[in-house]
Design an enzyme around this catalytic site. Structure first.
Site, short mmCIF file in Angstrom:
data_model
loop_
_atom_site.label_atom_id
_atom_site.label_comp_id
_atom_site.label_asym_id
_atom_site.label_seq_id
_atom_site.Cartn_x
_atom_site.Cartn_y
_atom_site.Cartn_z
N LYS A 108 -5.82 -3.03 13.50
CA LYS A 108 -5.22 -2.01 14.35
C LYS A 108 -5.86 -2.04 15.74
O LYS A 108 -7.08 -2.13 15.88
CB LYS A 108 -5.39 -0.64 13.71
CG LYS A 108 -4.62 -0.50 12.39
CD LYS A 108 -4.73 0.89 11.83
CE LYS A 108 -3.91 1.05 10.55
NZ LYS A 108 -4.51 0.37 9.39
N GLU A 154 0.84 -1.20 0.00
CA GLU A 154 0.00 0.00 0.00
C GLU A 154 0.87 1.25 0.00
O GLU A 154 2.07 1.18 0.25
CB GLU A 154 -0.92 0.01 1.21
CG GLU A 154 -0.18 0.14 2.54
CD GLU A 154 -1.12 0.42 3.70
OE1 GLU A 154 -1.51 1.59 3.83
OE2 GLU A 154 -1.42 -0.50 4.47
#
Length: 301
Positions: free
Chosen positions: A158, A24
């Site tokens: 996360k 990414e």
């Protein structure tokens, strides 16, 4: 079909049918300050090369989708201002209007599929935000995992998220969540979230075989490979939880919402841990690149 500009080494790898790992670009534009962002991106790319695969960092530059960036492009993106943070909803619009954008997990999965790349290494996926029962703030990453056939190697979701709800949504969407080499689902900075992972696999070959079988069975979507951060870089959940709680409270007080939440929290946690969270973040991304490279090679074999 959409036009894609391939970096020379990616084009050569595709022609030779060599393993490729997608990366990414939001970690460059929204995840770390310059020059650490570019230095880290180059370290991750080199880790993939050292393992025997080719890195392909995804980004939209002036309306063109790039699979792989040159050194000059990477450096320019690392210093660029006002770069769009692209997900499924605005990916096409950015290309159509000639914009420049960095790809999130969801957008990188889409870009990887378009480029014929089956493995993607990232830090951590997005998921269900805390308080989502009122805000409905759920990352597009979860639905993308259920629809787009790419293996995503991450250190779990996360830790700023609601992890039990995130796992529940992944189960509802039928996404295989595979802990690599342990039974617990990792929590980004911490090796364990305190929750068992739905699946465990210990080899890249098993992960590759499961992916091929899903395709043969006509099952849509990808696989989430939850790879724990190396033990020496871990921040225990006992240490990080009160810091996350403080950062979340500050975000609410300041009215931070939407796409601004994650960058705000990561920056605030960086400050509260005196930089340790960034060191751990870099270590886990590098570790994920190692595992993703092994999976890409297994898929080629």
């Amino acid at each position: 079909m959409i036009d894609i500009t391939y970096a020379p080494e990616v084009a050569a790898a595709k022609e030779k049918k060599q393993p490729i790992v997608a990366l990414e670009s939001t970690i460059i534009t929204h995840g770390m300050p310059y020059p650490q962002n570019v230095e880290t991106a180059r370290r991750v790319e080199q880790t993939i090369r050292d393992g025997g695969a080719v890195p392909a960092t995804m980004a939209v530059l002036d309306g063109v989708l790039h699979a792989g960036l040159t050194d000059a492009q990477l450096d320019k993106l690392g210093q660029a201002k006002n770069v769009a943070k692209l997900s499924r909803a605005d990916f096409a619009a950015c290309i159509a209007t000639g914009g420049t954008g960095a790809t999130t997990v969801a957008a990188t999965m889409i870009a990887a599929r378009l480029a014929g790349i089956e493995v993607f290494a990232t830090g951590g996926i997005g998921g269900v935000h805390r308080g989502a029962e009122e805000s409905f703030d759920i990352s597009a990453d979860l639905r993308e995992l259920s629809e787009t056939p790419v293996n995503v190697v991450a250190a779990g979701a996360k830790a700023i998220l609601d992890l039990p709800k995130t796992l529940e949504v992944l189960e509802t969407f039928g996404v295989p969540v595979i802990a690599f080499g342990q039974d617990d689902f990792p929590a980004f900075w911490s090796r364990s979230s305190g929750m068992a992972a739905p699946l465990r696999m210990d080899t890249a070959e098993d992960i590759a075989k499961a992916f091929r079988l899903r395709g043969a069975m006509g099952l849509p979507g990808g696989q989430l490979i939850a790879n724990p951060v190396p033990q020496e870089f871990e921040i225990s959940s006992e240490s990080i939880t009160p810091i996350i709680t403080q950062a979340l409270a500050e975000a609410e007080q300041q009215g931070v919402s939407g796409k601004g939440v994650t960058p705000f929290l990561l920056q605030r946690i960086f400050e509260l841990t005196e930089g340790r969270s960034l060191e751990t973040n870099i270590a886990l991304v590098l570790n994920n690149a190692v595992v993703a490279t092994k999976i890409a090679k297994a898929l080629c074999n």
